[in-house]
Design an enzyme around this catalytic site. Sequence first.
Site, short mmCIF file in Angstrom:
data_model
loop_
_atom_site.label_atom_id
_atom_site.label_comp_id
_atom_site.label_asym_id
_atom_site.label_seq_id
_atom_site.Cartn_x
_atom_site.Cartn_y
_atom_site.Cartn_z
N THR A 129 0.58 0.44 6.81
CA THR A 129 0.61 -0.57 5.77
C THR A 129 0.70 -1.92 6.47
O THR A 129 1.11 -2.01 7.61
CB THR A 129 1.78 -0.35 4.79
OG1 THR A 129 1.73 -1.32 3.75
CG2 THR A 129 3.13 -0.41 5.47
N GLY A 130 0.28 -2.96 5.78
CA GLY A 130 0.31 -4.29 6.39
C GLY A 130 -1.09 -4.85 6.57
O GLY A 130 -2.03 -4.41 5.91
N GLY A 137 -4.45 -5.16 7.31
CA GLY A 137 -5.43 -4.13 7.65
C GLY A 137 -6.30 -4.47 8.85
O GLY A 137 -6.65 -3.59 9.64
N THR A 165 0.84 -1.21 0.00
CA THR A 165 0.00 0.00 0.00
C THR A 165 0.87 1.26 0.00
O THR A 165 1.90 1.28 0.67
CB THR A 165 -0.84 0.00 1.29
OG1 THR A 165 -1.69 -1.14 1.24
CG2 THR A 165 -1.64 1.26 1.45
N ARG A 200 -14.15 -7.82 0.93
CA ARG A 200 -13.27 -7.43 2.04
C ARG A 200 -12.74 -6.00 1.86
O ARG A 200 -12.32 -5.60 0.78
CB ARG A 200 -12.09 -8.42 2.12
CG ARG A 200 -11.12 -8.14 3.27
CD ARG A 200 -9.89 -7.40 2.82
NE ARG A 200 -8.91 -7.24 3.90
CZ ARG A 200 -7.85 -6.46 3.83
NH1 ARG A 200 -7.62 -5.76 2.74
NH2 ARG A 200 -7.02 -6.34 4.84
N VAL A 201 -12.75 -5.24 2.94
CA VAL A 201 -12.17 -3.90 2.95
C VAL A 201 -11.14 -3.86 4.07
O VAL A 201 -11.42 -4.32 5.17
CB VAL A 201 -13.27 -2.83 3.16
CG1 VAL A 201 -12.65 -1.45 3.37
CG2 VAL A 201 -14.24 -2.81 1.98
N GLY A 202 -9.97 -3.32 3.79
CA GLY A 202 -8.92 -3.25 4.80
C GLY A 202 -8.92 -1.92 5.54
O GLY A 202 -9.92 -1.20 5.58
N ASP A 203 -7.79 -1.62 6.11
CA ASP A 203 -7.65 -0.39 6.91
C ASP A 203 -7.44 0.86 6.04
O ASP A 203 -7.76 1.97 6.45
CB ASP A 203 -6.43 -0.51 7.84
CG ASP A 203 -5.14 -0.68 7.04
OD1 ASP A 203 -5.13 -1.54 6.12
OD2 ASP A 203 -4.17 0.03 7.30
N1 ASP Z 1 -3.23 -2.45 4.57
C1 ASP Z 1 -3.64 -3.04 3.32
C2 ASP Z 1 -4.90 -3.81 3.53
O1 ASP Z 1 -5.03 -4.47 4.53
C3 ASP Z 1 -2.64 -3.94 2.70
C4 ASP Z 1 -1.24 -3.45 2.68
O2 ASP Z 1 -0.87 -2.48 3.29
O3 ASP Z 1 -0.44 -4.04 2.02
O4 ASP Z 1 -5.75 -3.80 2.65
#
Ligand code: ASP
Length: 330
Positions: free
Chosen positions: A242-243, A245, A191, A219-222
């Site tokens: 990032t990471g 979510g 991200t 699905r929706v992340g952070d």
């Molecule tokens: N944070 C993002 C999500 O969970 C993924 C990412 O940062 O790589 O959608």
Amino acid sequence: MERRKFLKNSSLTAAGLVSASTLASCKTETKPEVAPLATVAPIKPIVVCTWNFLNATNKAWEVLSAGGNALDAVEQGVMVEEADVTNETVGKGGRPDRDGNVTLDACIMDKDGNCGSVVYLQNIAHPVSVARKVMEETPHIILAGKGAEKFAYEQGFKKEDLFTESTRKQYEEWLKTSKYETTINIENHDTIGMLAIDANGDIAGACTTSGMAYKVGGRVGDSPIIGAGLFIDNEVGGATATGVGEEVIRTVGSFLIVELMRQGKSPQEACEEGVKRIMKKNEGRKDFQIGFLAINKNGETGGYCVHPGFTYREYSEKGHENREVTSFYE
Ligand code: ASP
């Protein structure tokens, strides 16, 4: 007309209530000019983003160094990655969900706390710009799915196929096993979160992603969630994540980082504390990645990640720096 009449009448009434003694004390005084007690250091623009997105910070810097504002800088900066089809985790060329739909999430936030967000947006290459339109053209903050897409067309965005030959091939390959892991493959996501301060000292941020590859449809992340993937408080600073979510949402991660800075922590200390808080709840897990990036009102930056190898890009008057961040598992 009615309102004007009302205002006129009420000001007359108010004036009528002012006593003679109050009126007598209303005189204009000319005060001698007082020199400021301390000289405030001039504000220097700066931009940071997650990972090594050199072209993105270059673009944002172009905007900032030409006197542009932080909001335009972060929007235009992250748009570079949204347009880059070799980046398979953001915008066009992002990997699809397990049903074969490329769905994008993005948000943007300005110095006044205005924000806009789109979730599960399909067929539009620049979700961050749609998020900005949500912020500026609607009374809402988040638009989702079909509604967000319809809104984007109304705003003049064009329909595009977000698949590339490469992501289609990879998806077809993935379908052979359809192995869906709820734990993130740390190689499989990148991200872009970006934070900037402009010459006025105002802060803005943006965050955009295609989310986890082969995620469950819907699905929706952070990343598009204000407070989780991004948060700006122009009095204190800003943060982005990032990471995985789900873990960031659980801790309202970016809001947490900004609040830690408000309590006196440096951006670096705040990011470390945020990551450690998440890891405390996930003891023993080394199979996922969480990274925070932060900037404070003085232009200090910091970043920290649960997995080694996290870097962030910084662009300031000193030039371009790729900062290796000491990570939790080093
Ligand atoms: N944070 C993002 C999500 O969970 C993924 C990412 O940062 O790589 O959608």
